[in-house]
Design a protein around this motif. Structure first.
Motif, PDB file in Angstrom:
ATOM      1  N   LYS A  22       0.806  -1.226   0.000  1.00 41.95           N
ATOM      2  CA  LYS A  22       0.000   0.000   0.000  1.00 41.95           C
ATOM      3  C   LYS A  22       0.834   1.269   0.000  1.00 41.95           C
ATOM      4  N   ASN A  23       2.124   1.165   0.248  1.00 44.18           N
ATOM      5  CA  ASN A  23       2.951   2.346   0.424  1.00 44.18           C
ATOM      6  C   ASN A  23       4.362   2.034  -0.049  1.00 44.18           C
ATOM      7  N   GLY A  24       5.023   3.011  -0.600  1.00 44.06           N
ATOM      8  CA  GLY A  24       6.408   2.839  -1.033  1.00 44.06           C
ATOM      9  C   GLY A  24       6.651   3.608  -2.316  1.00 44.06           C
ATOM     10  N   ASP A  79      -0.956   1.168 -11.677  1.00 43.37           N
ATOM     11  CA  ASP A  79      -0.820   2.524 -12.219  1.00 43.37           C
ATOM     12  C   ASP A  79      -1.803   3.529 -11.634  1.00 43.37           C
ATOM     13  N   LYS A  80      -2.688   3.076 -10.769  1.00 41.53           N
ATOM     14  CA  LYS A  80      -3.698   3.983 -10.200  1.00 41.53           C
ATOM     15  C   LYS A  80      -3.261   4.579  -8.859  1.00 41.53           C
ATOM     16  N   PHE A  81      -2.122   4.133  -8.344  1.00 48.39           N
ATOM     17  CA  PHE A  81      -1.663   4.583  -7.036  1.00 48.39           C
ATOM     18  C   PHE A  81      -0.195   4.968  -7.091  1.00 48.39           C
ATOM     19  N   GLY A  82       0.243   5.710  -6.095  1.00 48.63           N
ATOM     20  CA  GLY A  82       1.642   6.121  -6.024  1.00 48.63           C
ATOM     21  C   GLY A  82       2.007   6.476  -4.599  1.00 48.63           C
ATOM     22  N   TYR A  83       3.198   6.983  -4.443  1.00 51.80           N
ATOM     23  CA  TYR A  83       3.709   7.314  -3.123  1.00 51.80           C
ATOM     24  C   TYR A  83       2.812   8.315  -2.398  1.00 51.80           C
ATOM     25  N   ASP A  86      -0.423   8.715  -3.116  1.00 54.00           N
ATOM     26  CA  ASP A  86      -1.807   8.214  -3.150  1.00 54.00           C
ATOM     27  C   ASP A  86      -1.753   6.727  -2.810  1.00 54.00           C
ATOM     28  N   LYS A  87      -1.838   6.440  -1.542  1.00 58.35           N
ATOM     29  CA  LYS A  87      -1.633   5.078  -1.039  1.00 58.35           C
ATOM     30  C   LYS A  87      -2.639   4.083  -1.623  1.00 58.35           C
ATOM     31  N   CYS A  88      -2.183   2.876  -1.791  1.00 60.18           N
ATOM     32  CA  CYS A  88      -2.983   1.790  -2.356  1.00 60.18           C
ATOM     33  C   CYS A  88      -3.741   1.086  -1.226  1.00 60.18           C
ATOM     34  N   ILE A  89      -4.684   1.817  -0.626  1.00 61.23           N
ATOM     35  CA  ILE A  89      -5.413   1.264   0.515  1.00 61.23           C
ATOM     36  C   ILE A  89      -6.599   0.431   0.037  1.00 61.23           C
ATOM     37  N   TRP A  90      -7.012  -0.518   0.871  1.00 66.11           N
ATOM     38  CA  TRP A  90      -8.069  -1.448   0.512  1.00 66.11           C
ATOM     39  C   TRP A  90      -9.381  -0.751   0.181  1.00 66.11           C
TER      40      TRP A  90
END
Length: 195
Positions: free
Chosen positions: A78-80, A128-132, A134-138
């Protein structure tokens, strides 16, 4: 290798196929310096996922008594800076340190090959929808759609996923075996030449 035929695929809402597991550290006195290792050992025997861009998302190993764990799951980072949105299959018992989470298919999946297939499709759907920033949260991921092989009834075709990955694995093994023969300087029966 041939491109996969996606003409029989359908879009599925991710949150209707998977559930997020809330995996916790059970050690109330957890100290990263003493309670995890970067290498597996008899003591540190539980893979722990984190914001890792390679090594299957596994950055540390912990004591199995210190972490909740599950098997036959997918790890979502979710982060990185680079790893956000990476998805890895975790067929073995795995725990979570931080910056990632485990999701499990709602349907009972017994094949690691299906997990590998799902991991690839999910990563393609979300990476490609998330980034540092914009976290990839559930809560965001579960609303997205993923394209998967489907049965005539419009359900995910897990048998097709399993068969595709087993066939792919077989072809890769054949290629590796052939490379090993070439490297070893095997003599062919027909010509007597060394290849």
């Amino acid at each position: 290798m041939n491109k996969i035929n996606t003409s029989q695929w359908c879009k599925f809402e991710i949150g209707k196929l998977f559930v997020k597991l809330d995996m916790k550290c059970l050690n109330p006195n957890f100290n990263k310096k003493w309670d995890v290792s970067t290498e597996p050992s008899d003591e540190f025997n539980l893979p722990l996922v984190n914001a890792k861009h390679f090594n299957n998302g596994i950055m540390y190993y912990g004591r199995d008594k210190d972490f909740q764990s599950a098997e036959m799951t997918l790890d979502v980072v979710k982060n990185g800076a680079i790893a956000t949105g990476d998805v890895y299959a975790q067929p073995q018992r795995t725990g979570v340190l931080w910056d990632a989470y485990l999701i499990k298919p709602i349907a009972e999946i017994k094949s690691k090959h299906v997990l590998f297939f799902l991991a690839t499709c999910l990563q393609k759907a979300i990476k490609d929808k998330f980034g540092y920033d914009d976290k990839c949260i559930w809560d965001k991921v579960k609303k997205l759609s993923v394209s998967l092989p489907a049965t005539k009834k419009g359900e995910p075709n897990f048998a097709a996923m399993d068969g595709y990955m087993k066939n792919l694995e077989k072809r890769v093994k054949q290629s590796i075996d052939l490379l090993a023969l070439v490297k070893g300087g095997v003599t062919t029966e027909k010509t007597g030449n060394t290849i």
